[in-house]
Design a protein around this motif. Structure first.
Motif, short mmCIF file in Angstrom:
data_model
loop_
_atom_site.label_atom_id
_atom_site.label_comp_id
_atom_site.label_asym_id
_atom_site.label_seq_id
_atom_site.Cartn_x
_atom_site.Cartn_y
_atom_site.Cartn_z
N LEU A 27 1.34 -10.93 -75.76
CA LEU A 27 2.74 -10.69 -75.40
C LEU A 27 2.87 -9.19 -75.11
O LEU A 27 3.18 -8.40 -75.98
CB LEU A 27 3.67 -11.13 -76.53
N LEU A 28 2.59 -8.83 -73.87
CA LEU A 28 2.65 -7.43 -73.48
C LEU A 28 4.04 -6.86 -73.75
O LEU A 28 5.03 -7.59 -73.75
CB LEU A 28 2.28 -7.30 -72.00
N PRO A 29 4.09 -5.53 -74.00
CA PRO A 29 3.03 -4.53 -73.85
C PRO A 29 2.07 -4.40 -75.04
O PRO A 29 1.16 -3.58 -74.99
CB PRO A 29 3.81 -3.23 -73.67
N LYS A 30 2.26 -5.20 -76.08
CA LYS A 30 1.35 -5.12 -77.22
C LYS A 30 0.02 -5.80 -76.89
O LYS A 30 -0.02 -6.77 -76.15
CB LYS A 30 1.99 -5.77 -78.45
N TYR A 31 -1.04 -5.29 -77.47
CA TYR A 31 -2.39 -5.83 -77.31
C TYR A 31 -2.88 -5.81 -75.86
O TYR A 31 -3.31 -6.81 -75.31
CB TYR A 31 -2.48 -7.24 -77.89
#
Length: 315
Positions: A118-122
């Motif tokens: 689930l951008l912007p994470k990871y």
């Protein structure tokens, strides 16, 4: 599930591992014309080092789709091939190479990536594993316009799924592969209908995860049991978590966190009929499914029938 668009798109698909295959299948099922598949070169695999095709290549050949395997897709030869094919859209799913601007600017609808977080994470190469290892409560997939940076392009659609208590890298991988395939086909519909949004990523919320190295799986009992239990799930089935018992590698496939206050870190403090309990920095780690070097994977119940474990042994 049926998908309807005004016309079928001309697609170039770029992907390599198993995770990519489901999306390629869905694009074909939805009636789009896959002009070509680009994937990484064949590699030796297994003890015999026989040359193995990437999973995406195998699927493309099943459907008689032309396959290209560039060492560097940015080379002029491949840029010219893409330009001549004149795709409406390029779809990338775990392709393993960064596309240059000379390719990004070719398709009418741009280059669309399916990213397993689930951008912007990871952002980065191992988002599925790290979501499990970090103890996230949910994960998902994001479709996005590709840009010059790594996973920095504008987002289009997202799909979310919970991470279950016993979720492994393998189980989450398979869930996200299905989720991502459906989301990509939905994204193609939105692109052609002119309803695809462009949501800019908030860089302040991003983090780049490092690739998974085999040494990450070496269990450090100076960490808490909950951290180790998540690590075991996040590295199952590959590259796997492990420790050493009697100078032999002991892979750990499943474990549970149990209360434990006695003993020193790494010490086997209790053996029950179905678990081997090891003291960690905080609580105990009850091994439930293991694999000793040279043996097959098995439940601890079965392992204990043929192997004597001594309380007080330090792993």
């Amino acid at each position: 599930m049926c998908y309807t668009t005004g016309k079928n798109m001309k697609v170039i698909f770029m992907g390599t591992p198993d995770f990519s295959v489901r999306t390629l299948e869905k694009i074909i099922e939805a009636g789009h014309e896959v002009l070509a598949v680009m994937t990484q070169p064949d590699k030796p695999k297994g003890r015999g080092k026989a040359v193995a095709f990437p999973p995406v290549k195998e699927k493309a050949l099943e459907h008689n789709i032309p396959v290209y395997q560039p060492i560097k897709v940015r080379e002029e030869e491949y840029v010219n091939i893409i330009r001549e094919l004149n795709p409406d859209v390029i779809v990338t799913v775990a392709f393993g190479q960064i596309l240059p601007e000379s390719i990004l600017n070719i398709p009418k609808y741009g280059c669309i990536n399916v990213h397993a977080s689930l951008l912007p994470k990871y952002r980065g190469a191992a988002p599925i594993q790290w979501a499990v290892i970090d103890g996230e409560k949910e994960s998902g997939v994001t479709t996005m316009y590709m840009a010059k940076g790594i996973d920095t392009g504008d987002m289009i659609l997202k799909a979310v799924t919970p991470i279950e208590k016993d979720e492994t890298y393998g189980s989450l991988h398979d869930k996200l592969a299905v989720l991502g395939a459906d989301l990509l086909v939905e994204t193609l519909v939105a692109l052609e209908n002119g309803t695809a949004i462009r949501e800019e990523q908030d860089d302040s919320l991003s983090n780049y995860v490092v690739p998974i190295d085999k040494t990450l799986g070496h269990l450090d009992f100076n960490k808490s049991a909950i951290e180790l239990e998540r690590l075991i799930r996040g590295l199952n089935p590959v590259p796997s978590a492990y420790t050493f018992l009697d100078n032999k590698k002991l892979k750990v496939w499943k474990a549970e966190v149990v209360p434990c206050k006695e003993g020193k870190e790494g010490e086997i403090v209790q053996v029950t009929k179905d678990s081997i309990i090891i003291k960690t920095k905080e609580d105990g780690l009850a091994l439930k499914e293991i694999q000793l070097e040279g043996k097959k994977r098995m439940e601890v119940t079965d392992f204990l029938r043929g192997y004597n474990i001594t309380v007080g042994t330090v792993l």
